[in-house]
Write a protein that holds these residues in place. Structure first.
Motif, PDB file in Angstrom:
ATOM      1  N   ASP A 126       4.943  33.887 -11.959  1.00 21.52           N
ATOM      2  CA  ASP A 126       5.874  33.090 -12.766  1.00 21.52           C
ATOM      3  C   ASP A 126       5.233  31.778 -13.212  1.00 21.52           C
ATOM      4  O   ASP A 126       4.482  31.151 -12.461  1.00 21.52           O
ATOM      5  N   GLU A 127       5.556  31.366 -14.438  1.00 19.08           N
ATOM      6  CA  GLU A 127       5.114  30.061 -14.927  1.00 19.08           C
ATOM      7  C   GLU A 127       6.200  29.045 -14.614  1.00 19.08           C
ATOM      8  O   GLU A 127       7.388  29.318 -14.811  1.00 19.08           O
ATOM      9  N   VAL A 128       5.791  27.912 -14.095  1.00 19.14           N
ATOM     10  CA  VAL A 128       6.752  26.902 -13.647  1.00 19.14           C
ATOM     11  C   VAL A 128       6.369  25.509 -14.120  1.00 19.14           C
ATOM     12  O   VAL A 128       5.236  25.274 -14.552  1.00 19.14           O
ATOM     13  N   ARG A 129       7.346  24.618 -14.017  1.00 19.22           N
ATOM     14  CA  ARG A 129       7.119  23.204 -14.302  1.00 19.22           C
ATOM     15  C   ARG A 129       7.306  22.435 -12.987  1.00 19.22           C
ATOM     16  O   ARG A 129       8.285  22.655 -12.280  1.00 19.22           O
ATOM     17  N   VAL A 130       6.363  21.560 -12.691  1.00 17.98           N
ATOM     18  CA  VAL A 130       6.409  20.752 -11.471  1.00 17.98           C
ATOM     19  C   VAL A 130       6.713  19.311 -11.877  1.00 17.98           C
ATOM     20  O   VAL A 130       6.058  18.778 -12.774  1.00 17.98           O
ATOM     21  N   GLU A 131       7.691  18.697 -11.236  1.00 23.91           N
ATOM     22  CA  GLU A 131       7.991  17.287 -11.519  1.00 23.91           C
ATOM     23  C   GLU A 131       8.148  16.541 -10.208  1.00 23.91           C
ATOM     24  O   GLU A 131       8.875  16.985  -9.325  1.00 23.91           O
ATOM     25  N   ILE A 132       7.465  15.397 -10.097  1.00 25.80           N
ATOM     26  CA  ILE A 132       7.555  14.626  -8.863  1.00 25.80           C
ATOM     27  C   ILE A 132       8.419  13.385  -9.061  1.00 25.80           C
ATOM     28  O   ILE A 132       8.667  12.944 -10.183  1.00 25.80           O
ATOM     29  N   ASP A 133       8.858  12.840  -7.947  1.00 26.81           N
ATOM     30  CA  ASP A 133       9.573  11.572  -7.920  1.00 26.81           C
ATOM     31  C   ASP A 133       8.541  10.479  -8.224  1.00 26.81           C
ATOM     32  O   ASP A 133       7.724  10.131  -7.376  1.00 26.81           O
ATOM     33  N   ALA A 134       8.593   9.953  -9.451  1.00 28.52           N
ATOM     34  CA  ALA A 134       7.571   9.011  -9.920  1.00 28.52           C
ATOM     35  C   ALA A 134       7.650   7.662  -9.214  1.00 28.52           C
ATOM     36  O   ALA A 134       6.624   7.034  -8.942  1.00 28.52           O
ATOM     37  N   VAL A 135       8.857   7.220  -8.886  1.00 27.90           N
ATOM     38  CA  VAL A 135       9.016   5.929  -8.193  1.00 27.90           C
ATOM     39  C   VAL A 135       8.367   6.000  -6.810  1.00 27.90           C
ATOM     40  O   VAL A 135       7.626   5.111  -6.394  1.00 27.90           O
ATOM     41  N   LYS A 136       8.629   7.118  -6.119  1.00 31.13           N
ATOM     42  CA  LYS A 136       8.045   7.327  -4.786  1.00 31.13           C
ATOM     43  C   LYS A 136       6.513   7.390  -4.875  1.00 31.13           C
ATOM     44  O   LYS A 136       5.808   6.783  -4.058  1.00 31.13           O
ATOM     45  N   ARG A 137       5.992   8.107  -5.879  1.00 28.74           N
ATOM     46  CA  ARG A 137       4.537   8.203  -6.054  1.00 28.74           C
ATOM     47  C   ARG A 137       3.900   6.833  -6.255  1.00 28.74           C
ATOM     48  O   ARG A 137       2.879   6.505  -5.631  1.00 28.74           O
ATOM     49  N   ARG A 138       4.495   6.030  -7.131  1.00 26.05           N
ATOM     50  CA  ARG A 138       3.923   4.694  -7.389  1.00 26.05           C
ATOM     51  C   ARG A 138       3.954   3.836  -6.123  1.00 26.05           C
ATOM     52  O   ARG A 138       3.013   3.096  -5.836  1.00 26.05           O
ATOM     53  N   PHE A 139       5.028   3.971  -5.366  1.00 25.25           N
ATOM     54  CA  PHE A 139       5.163   3.216  -4.110  1.00 25.25           C
ATOM     55  C   PHE A 139       4.099   3.662  -3.104  1.00 25.25           C
ATOM     56  O   PHE A 139       3.421   2.836  -2.486  1.00 25.25           O
ATOM     57  N   HIS A 140       3.908   4.996  -2.963  1.00 24.14           N
ATOM     58  CA  HIS A 140       2.883   5.522  -2.050  1.00 24.14           C
ATOM     59  C   HIS A 140       1.485   5.064  -2.472  1.00 24.14           C
ATOM     60  O   HIS A 140       0.647   4.736  -1.626  1.00 24.14           O
ATOM     61  N   ALA A 141       1.223   5.045  -3.775  1.00 24.56           N
ATOM     62  CA  ALA A 141      -0.086   4.620  -4.276  1.00 24.56           C
ATOM     63  C   ALA A 141      -0.330   3.143  -3.972  1.00 24.56           C
ATOM     64  O   ALA A 141      -1.420   2.747  -3.562  1.00 24.56           O
ATOM     65  N   ARG A 142       0.721   2.328  -4.147  1.00 24.39           N
ATOM     66  CA  ARG A 142       0.591   0.893  -3.831  1.00 24.39           C
ATOM     67  C   ARG A 142       0.338   0.691  -2.336  1.00 24.39           C
ATOM     68  O   ARG A 142      -0.515  -0.113  -1.942  1.00 24.39           O
ATOM     69  N   LEU A 143       1.079   1.445  -1.511  1.00 28.43           N
ATOM     70  CA  LEU A 143       0.901   1.350  -0.054  1.00 28.43           C
ATOM     71  C   LEU A 143      -0.518   1.732   0.352  1.00 28.43           C
ATOM     72  O   LEU A 143      -1.141   1.071   1.181  1.00 28.43           O
ATOM     73  N   HIS A 144      -1.029   2.820  -0.243  1.00 28.49           N
ATOM     74  CA  HIS A 144      -2.346   3.317   0.141  1.00 28.49           C
ATOM     75  C   HIS A 144      -3.441   2.349  -0.330  1.00 28.49           C
ATOM     76  O   HIS A 144      -4.340   2.002   0.433  1.00 28.49           O
ATOM     77  N   SER A 145      -3.337   1.901  -1.572  1.00 30.65           N
ATOM     78  CA  SER A 145      -4.342   0.961  -2.086  1.00 30.65           C
ATOM     79  C   SER A 145      -4.319  -0.356  -1.325  1.00 30.65           C
ATOM     80  O   SER A 145      -5.359  -0.968  -1.087  1.00 30.65           O
ATOM     81  N   ALA A 146      -3.119  -0.789  -0.915  1.00 34.20           N
ATOM     82  CA  ALA A 146      -2.997  -2.026  -0.134  1.00 34.20           C
ATOM     83  C   ALA A 146      -3.759  -1.904   1.182  1.00 34.20           C
ATOM     84  O   ALA A 146      -4.424  -2.849   1.622  1.00 34.20           O
TER      85      ALA A 146
END
Length: 266
Positions: A126-146
């Protein structure tokens, strides 16, 4: 028979949260998933093909796992939490809510664990579309880079002898541990210097560099110091916005540096 032991959450720096067992439709040996989050932290959706549908045993009961040929979803591991989001059919008739993402040990594929919204199911191919919680992703990226910014701050204040050992870049009390120690009587002063230097590195708006080295390892450089990392990061130190380093304390043979993000959009 014997009850299946429940998996404890391992050290985040070690493996991601492992499934205890899997019953697959077909062999998963040849499966691999392209990790799209490696190339762009701000890519929040993708299209993909389902390559496996199987059940996995987790500490909260049996869950369906979908494996895709490529995904923007980051699995839990390397001190970073998993993304969450939705996998849906192009026409929207099938929806699967992803509650956890993991990469089984020694495997090249990523499992998306979750539940279907109603009784329609995906099949292999099956072909699917994946969508993530963008706010959570940006927060995780900030936490990791920090967390990585602390490495650069330590180097810049002249404390080169501390070796990064592990990071816990989760919202509930993030920290970085180093092999070594900061003498108790120096901790207040070091804390003050670290905060000042971290603030300077953020104000300087230094581009974050993600590149492969000769050995093919993905190296991340946040503010001047690089290390191997599989996580998602901001594009510039300015995107961390603000960090407060709150505490330096001894943790077994390590020294633990706790930090918080300021100006959270969570």
């Amino acid at each position: 028979g014997m009850a299946t032991p429940v998996a404890v959450i391992p050290d985040p720096k070690e493996a991601p949260l492992e499934a205890i067992s899997s019953s697959a439709s077909g062999s998963k040996d040849g499966l691999s998933t392209v990790h799209l989050y490696y190339s762009d932290t701000e890519l929040y959706s993708n299209t993909a093909r389902v390559t496996s549908v199987h059940e996995v045993e987790t500490s909260s009961g049996e869950k369906t796992a979908l494996v895709l040929d490529e995904t923007v979803m980051h699995p839990q591991g390397g001190g970073q939490p998993a993304d969450s989001g939705v996998i849906s059919s192009f026409d929207g008739s099938i929806k699967f809510e992803v509650s956890h993402v993991q990469k089984p040990k020694g495997c090249k594929y990523i499992e998306h664990l979750g539940t279907y919204v109603d009784d329609k199911r995906f099949a292999v191919g099956d072909e699917v579309r994946v969508e993530i919680d963008a706010v959570k992703r940006r927060f995780h990226a900030r936490l990791h880079s920090a967390g990585h910014l602390l490495d650069s701050a330590f180097t810049n204040i002249g404390m080169m002898d501390l070796i990064p050992s592990k990071g816990y870049h989760f919202p509930d009390g993030p920290y970085v541990e180093y092999i070594g120690n900061v003498a108790a009587e120096k901790r207040d002063d070091v804390l003050r210097q670290l905060n000042k230097e971290a603030e300077r590195l953020i104000q300087e708006a230094i581009p974050v560099i993600v590149a492969k080295n000769e050995k093919g390892d993905r190296m991340v450089n946040v503010g001047g110091t690089e290390c191997a990392c599989g996580g998602t990061h901001v594009k510039n130190t300015a995107d961390i916005v603000g960090i407060t380093i709150t505490r330096i304390k001894k943790s077994k043979k390590n020294v633990r540096i706790s930090y918080l993000l300021t100006h959270c959009d969570e």
